[in-house]
Write an enzyme that holds these catalytic residues in place. Structure first.
Site, PDB file in Angstrom:
ATOM      1  N   ASN A   1       0.822  -1.217   0.000  1.00 20.28           N
ATOM      2  CA  ASN A   1       0.000   0.000   0.000  1.00 20.28           C
ATOM      3  C   ASN A   1       0.848   1.255   0.000  1.00 20.28           C
ATOM      4  OD1 ASN A   1      -0.476   1.833   2.632  1.00 20.28           O
ATOM      5  ND2 ASN A   1       0.273  -0.182   3.241  1.00 20.28           N
TER       6      ASN A   1
ATOM      7  N   MET B   1      -0.737   4.905   0.739  1.00 22.84           N
ATOM      8  CA  MET B   1      -1.866   5.825   0.917  1.00 22.84           C
ATOM      9  C   MET B   1      -1.377   7.272   0.834  1.00 22.84           C
ATOM     10  SD  MET B   1      -4.071   3.434   1.702  1.00 22.84           S
ATOM     11  CE  MET B   1      -5.492   4.298   2.265  1.00 22.84           C
TER      12      MET B   1
ATOM     13  N   LEU C   1      -0.009   8.937   3.602  1.00 20.93           N
ATOM     14  CA  LEU C   1      -0.245   9.582   4.899  1.00 20.93           C
ATOM     15  C   LEU C   1      -1.459  10.527   4.909  1.00 20.93           C
ATOM     16  CD1 LEU C   1       3.501  10.250   5.830  1.00 20.93           C
ATOM     17  CD2 LEU C   1       1.999   8.605   6.944  1.00 20.93           C
TER      18      LEU C   1
ATOM     19  N   CYS D   1       7.742   5.552   7.311  1.00 23.89           N
ATOM     20  CA  CYS D   1       6.907   5.404   6.111  1.00 23.89           C
ATOM     21  C   CYS D   1       7.859   5.381   4.905  1.00 23.89           C
ATOM     22  CB  CYS D   1       5.925   6.567   6.006  1.00 23.89           C
ATOM     23  SG  CYS D   1       5.076   6.586   4.426  1.00 23.89           S
TER      24      CYS D   1
ATOM     25  N   GLY E   1       2.220  -7.835   5.974  1.00 21.03           N
ATOM     26  CA  GLY E   1       1.578  -9.154   6.026  1.00 21.03           C
ATOM     27  C   GLY E   1       2.595 -10.281   6.078  1.00 21.03           C
TER      28      GLY E   1
HETATM   29  C1  SIN Z   1       0.707   5.477   4.140  1.00 16.89           C
HETATM   30  O1  SIN Z   1      -0.036   6.342   4.637  1.00 16.89           O
HETATM   31  O2  SIN Z   1       0.852   5.401   2.922  1.00 16.89           O
HETATM   32  C2  SIN Z   1       1.466   4.494   5.005  1.00 16.89           C
HETATM   33  C3  SIN Z   1       2.046   5.101   6.211  1.00 16.89           C
HETATM   34  C4  SIN Z   1       3.286   4.386   6.678  1.00 16.89           C
HETATM   35  O3  SIN Z   1       3.813   3.522   5.987  1.00 16.89           O
HETATM   36  O4  SIN Z   1       3.795   4.703   7.752  1.00 16.89           O
END
Ligand code: SIN
Length: 304
Positions: free
Chosen positions: A70, A72, A74, A129, A216
């Protein structure tokens, strides 16, 4: 006698060692309350920054048999709004760890102070992240930055400071040692592993951001190795994260040196009920193996 699965991370006590990992199931208090009611020992919030942030365009998530990828970006509503969600969680007496991110040590300290004033029991510093410019592992991948950020937060707040480490480095224990020297109360290991998936149909990377974080089952053995190495070099508690789906997975992390674990991808896949299942399996495992407490099991793999 049934074994006790109570645990503590430094001075923080939890009814069991399974905590909700940051960023899972959105950022609302109501989803985190649901997770606690389903059996989690506590919750770590989504990573919150100073200003609201939209995050990346879709696709942001790629699920596959062995886990999830993923990016996202943040997304979060900003600290001013989020303080209200922390207050709701504390209204339900839920052990709450407020995750925060920034690209700057002074701003990290400011965010931590706001989390503390809203009632968070601890802050988790997202130093890991793997794919957002100027924050996360871009800064947390260097021991001197880890030291500066953790020190600045520890100088500002009196709640425990947990430092979440990146596995995307050649020596994770060097980063953990810097966090411990700067005053961190616990190390959280690991955040996701930087990775990419390719769509053969579209002939391009699957995620809009191209790279993302792998989590995972695919990363369980990376997480275990990191927890083992960190607990050999540091004396503060370690919280294990990465590929925990069962009581036996949790026991492996505890034997490697973790006194609690965070569960993320398994919650996305199986829902909050996974907490009750992991705890039941862990208790049964401990009973069969004659462990009477979590404390007795922490780090036993180091004695082999
Ligand atoms: C994200 O928001 O894309 C992930 C955040 C993270 O990996 O700490």
């Amino acid at each position: 006698m049934r074994p006790s699965i109570n645990t503590s991370v430094g001075k923080l006590k939890f009814r069991n060692p399974t905590l909700l990992a940051s960023g899972i199931l959105g950022e609302t208090a109501s989803s985190m309350i649901r997770v606690y009611k389903a059996g989690a020992g506590g919750v770590v919030t989504k990573s919150i920054g100073k200003q609201p942030r939209e995050g990346y365009q879709n696709p942001t998530v790629y699920l596959f048999e062995g886990g999830m990828l993923n990016a996202m970006g943040l997304p979060n509503p900003g600290i001013e709004y989020f303080k209200g969600e922390i207050e709701k969680l504390k209204g339900e007496h839920i052990p709450t760890i407020g995750s925060i991110f920034s690209g700057d040590a002074a701003e990290f300290a400011e965010l931590a102070a706001l989390m503390e004033s809203a009632g968070a029991d601890a802050v988790e510093l997202n130093l890991s992240c793997p794919h957002v410019e100027g924050v996360g592992s871009e800064i947390g991948g260097r021991a001197e930055n880890v030291y500066e950020i953790v020190k600045s937060v520890c100088d500002r707040v009196s709640i425990p400071v947990w430092a979440k480490m990146t596995p995307n480095t050649s020596d994770i224990s060097e980063l953990a040692i810097a966090a411990e020297r700067a005053g961190a109360s616990a190390i959280v290991a690991i955040n996701t592993v930087k990775a990419m998936a390719i769509s053969t149909e579209l002939r391009r990377p699957v995620l809009s951001n191209r790279v993302g974080g792998l989590s995972g089952q695919a990363i369980k053995y990376i997480g275990l190795r990191a927890v083992f190495e960190i607990s050999e070099k540091c004396s503060i508690p370690v919280v294990g994260v990465g590929g925990i789906y069962s009581g036996r997975d949790a026991a492996e992390y505890i034997m490697a040196g973790a006194c609690a674990v965070e569960i993320g991808t398994a919650v996305s896949r199986y829902g909050p009920e996974i907490f009750g299942e992991v705890n039941r399996e862990l208790e049964e495992f401990m009973e069969n193996e004659h462990f009477s407490s979590i404390e007795e099991m922490v780090g036993v793999a180091h004695r082999a």
